[in-house]
Design a protein around this motif. Structure first.
Motif, mmCIF file in Angstrom:
data_model
loop_
_atom_site.group_PDB
_atom_site.id
_atom_site.type_symbol
_atom_site.label_atom_id
_atom_site.label_comp_id
_atom_site.label_asym_id
_atom_site.label_seq_id
_atom_site.Cartn_x
_atom_site.Cartn_y
_atom_site.Cartn_z
ATOM 1 N N ILE A 1 -13.891 48.504 9.558
ATOM 2 C CA ILE A 1 -15.098 48.481 10.391
ATOM 3 C C ILE A 1 -15.955 47.256 10.077
ATOM 4 O O ILE A 1 -16.442 46.565 10.984
ATOM 5 N N LEU A 2 -16.149 46.982 8.783
ATOM 6 C CA LEU A 2 -16.934 45.800 8.392
ATOM 7 C C LEU A 2 -16.302 44.531 8.942
ATOM 8 O O LEU A 2 -16.995 43.638 9.470
ATOM 9 N N PHE A 3 -14.987 44.421 8.820
ATOM 10 C CA PHE A 3 -14.261 43.256 9.312
ATOM 11 C C PHE A 3 -14.410 43.139 10.825
ATOM 12 O O PHE A 3 -14.698 42.059 11.358
ATOM 13 N N PHE B 1 -18.150 42.572 3.653
ATOM 14 C CA PHE B 1 -16.723 42.916 3.687
ATOM 15 C C PHE B 1 -15.997 42.313 2.477
ATOM 16 O O PHE B 1 -15.185 42.986 1.828
ATOM 17 N N TYR B 2 -16.290 41.060 2.155
ATOM 18 C CA TYR B 2 -15.630 40.384 1.042
ATOM 19 C C TYR B 2 -15.877 41.120 -0.274
ATOM 20 O O TYR B 2 -14.937 41.416 -1.031
ATOM 21 N N VAL C 1 -23.184 38.039 7.730
ATOM 22 C CA VAL C 1 -23.617 39.086 6.794
ATOM 23 C C VAL C 1 -22.540 40.151 6.639
ATOM 24 O O VAL C 1 -22.199 40.557 5.516
ATOM 25 N N PHE C 2 -21.992 40.616 7.740
ATOM 26 C CA PHE C 2 -20.968 41.659 7.669
ATOM 27 C C PHE C 2 -19.711 41.164 6.959
ATOM 28 O O PHE C 2 -19.075 41.920 6.212
ATOM 29 N N ILE D 1 -7.973 46.591 3.331
ATOM 30 C CA ILE D 1 -7.380 46.288 4.633
ATOM 31 C C ILE D 1 -6.875 44.842 4.660
ATOM 32 O O ILE D 1 -5.901 44.512 5.323
ATOM 33 N N VAL D 2 -7.559 43.955 3.911
ATOM 34 C CA VAL D 2 -7.091 42.568 3.718
ATOM 35 C C VAL D 2 -7.034 42.313 2.217
ATOM 36 O O VAL D 2 -8.066 42.084 1.580
ATOM 37 N N PRO D 3 -5.843 42.385 1.608
ATOM 38 C CA PRO D 3 -5.743 42.179 0.158
ATOM 39 C C PRO D 3 -6.147 40.756 -0.230
ATOM 40 O O PRO D 3 -5.422 39.798 0.041
#
Length: 437
Positions: free
Chosen positions: A196-198, A229-230, A224-225, A240-242
């Protein structure tokens, strides 16, 4: 062997309809807007598809690592089919925009899988040929899209640009069923919050490329999002993104190179037809044929690229690709009203050689330099970087063109932007380590 053949039929058909639908509305949208009304939503019929497909591609790649390629790919085909049916039945422009977003989500779930499944099924030296086949589908769609759009509008109705997808998607789904998947998924929980953040971060940045108001607000929200997310992803056991895969310098450099390269010159194909039609006086069809030079150059290097990687490694091939990209940018800065079909066609071949090397070598690299359980997200994230670069590049070039004093000045401004972007790609984002195969 039979299973491999049927899945190749499935992914080629899926790629064909997804690529055609990304451009087929270019020639038919004026007629659609006239019938449905709400001309103010004209651009959103394109943006909804582009944004949805761009956002969902890396998510789909990661889900395929967790649940298997066949299941996620099949879901994408069915969703694209439903979205196409709804688009064809649209009674208002608002409905069309919403249904185009659904279609775009399906496309996002489909488009990474030709490369992902090819990475599972074929050895490195064979993958160049497969990538060339996929490139051929994009080249074919570039020719078919305006022809099909014109045919359906003239002899049937614009709704058939969507209805024609139904039997193709059905065949694609049926030929996927016999596929015996080689990849064994790694079961893990799905990082819904990260997704969701991504999605919110990337959506805000992509909306910034199509909105005319509140662009600073959208940009700030997006940044910001993505920052949140990072830091959130760094703490997750199954992100979700390694982020760990970016510790490999080669992967980081390949993705940066893909982004910068596509920002600089990939969007040129959106504006060169305007030059050929408005200045050189070529027809819509011939201006499209000129762009086939890109597909010719692309396929010429994509076929042997797998063998070249084994012989020469990644670094030298990426340097050559960036050199060709720079050279094509240099040639484009020389464009003037006296130039016509053949000059553009030859420049597009050079640009095709550049992107053919950068994309094929980059695609194979991001697959080979990660473990099997990260191949899906690594492949789809590489495609995501290219898509983001294209969206941003086209937006900047469009602004340079529309804000110029006259058409040719605008063309030269956007080509100069692309030229300097190609210099940046060459000098700063060539990988410095070979990695391992």
């Amino acid at each position: 062997m039979k299973s491999r053949t049927t899945v190749m039929v499935s992914i080629v058909l899926a790629m064909l309809v997804a690529s055609i639908d990304s451009t087929i509305m270019n020639t038919t949208m004026p007629i659609i807007a006239k019938e449905l009304g709400r001309f103010d939503l004209y651009a959103w019929a394109f943006a909804a598809y582009m944004i949805a497909s761009t956002i969902l591609s890396p998510v789909a790649g990661r889900l395929s690592d967790l649940f298997g390629r066949k299941r996620v790919f099949g879901f994408g085909i069915l969703l694209f089919l439903v979205g196409s049916l709804l688009c064809g039945l649209s009674a208002t422009m608002i409905q069309l925009v919403i249904f185009r977003a659904i279609q775009g989500i399906g496309a996002g779930f489909m488009m990474p899988f030709p490369a992902i499944i090819a990475g599972d099924l074929f050895a490195v030296e064979q993958r160049g040929k497969i990538q060339a086949l996929f490139t051929g589908m994009w080249g074919l769609s570039a020719v078919l899209a305006p022809l099909l759009g014109s045919f359906f509008v003239q002899f049937l109705t614009w709704r058939w640009i969507f209805f024609v997808n139904l039997p193709v998607c059905l065949i694609s789904f049926l030929t996927l069923i016999p596929y015996k998947e080689h990849y064994q998924p790694k079961k893990a929980s799905v990082d819904y919050i990260g997704a969701i953040l991504f999605a919110v971060g990337v959506t805000s940045l992509l909306l910034d490329t199509v909105m005319k108001q509140n662009r600073i607000v959208l940009f700030v929200i997006g940044v910001v999002f993505l920052v949140v997310f990072y830091f959130y992803e760094k703490k997750q056991a199954s992100p979700i993104v390694p982020l760990s895969m970016f510790k490999n310098r080669m992967i980081s450099q390949i993705n940066l190179n893909a982004f910068i390269g596509t920002v600089s010159l990939f969007g040129v194909s959106s504006f060169i037809p305007l030059f050929l039609q408005n200045i050189a006086g070529l027809s819509l069809f011939m201006s499209g044929v000129a762009l086939l030079g890109t597909a010719i150059g692309w396929m010429a290097v994509a076929v042997p690229a797998g063998k070249w990687i084994l012989k020469y490694g990644y670094r030298i091939l990426l340097i050559i690709g960036n050199t060709l990209l720079f050279f094509s940018g240099l040639l484009l800065t020389l464009l003037n009203p006296s130039h016509g079909f053949w000059f553009v066609f030859l420049v597009m071949i050079v640009q095709g050689l550049a992107f053919g090397l950068l994309t094929t070598v980059g695609m194979i690299g991001v697959q080979q330099l990660v473990g099997g359980h990260e191949k899906g997200i690594s492949t789809s994230f590489f495609m995501f970087c290219r898509n983001m670069g294209t969206a941003i590049g086209v937006t900047i070039m469009g602004a340079l063109l529309t804000n110029a004093a006259n058409f040719m000045t605008g063309i030269h401004h956007l080509l100069l932007f692309g030229f300097f972007g190609s210099i940046l790609a060459f000098t700063h984002f060539v990988p410095h380590s070979e990695g391992t195969i």
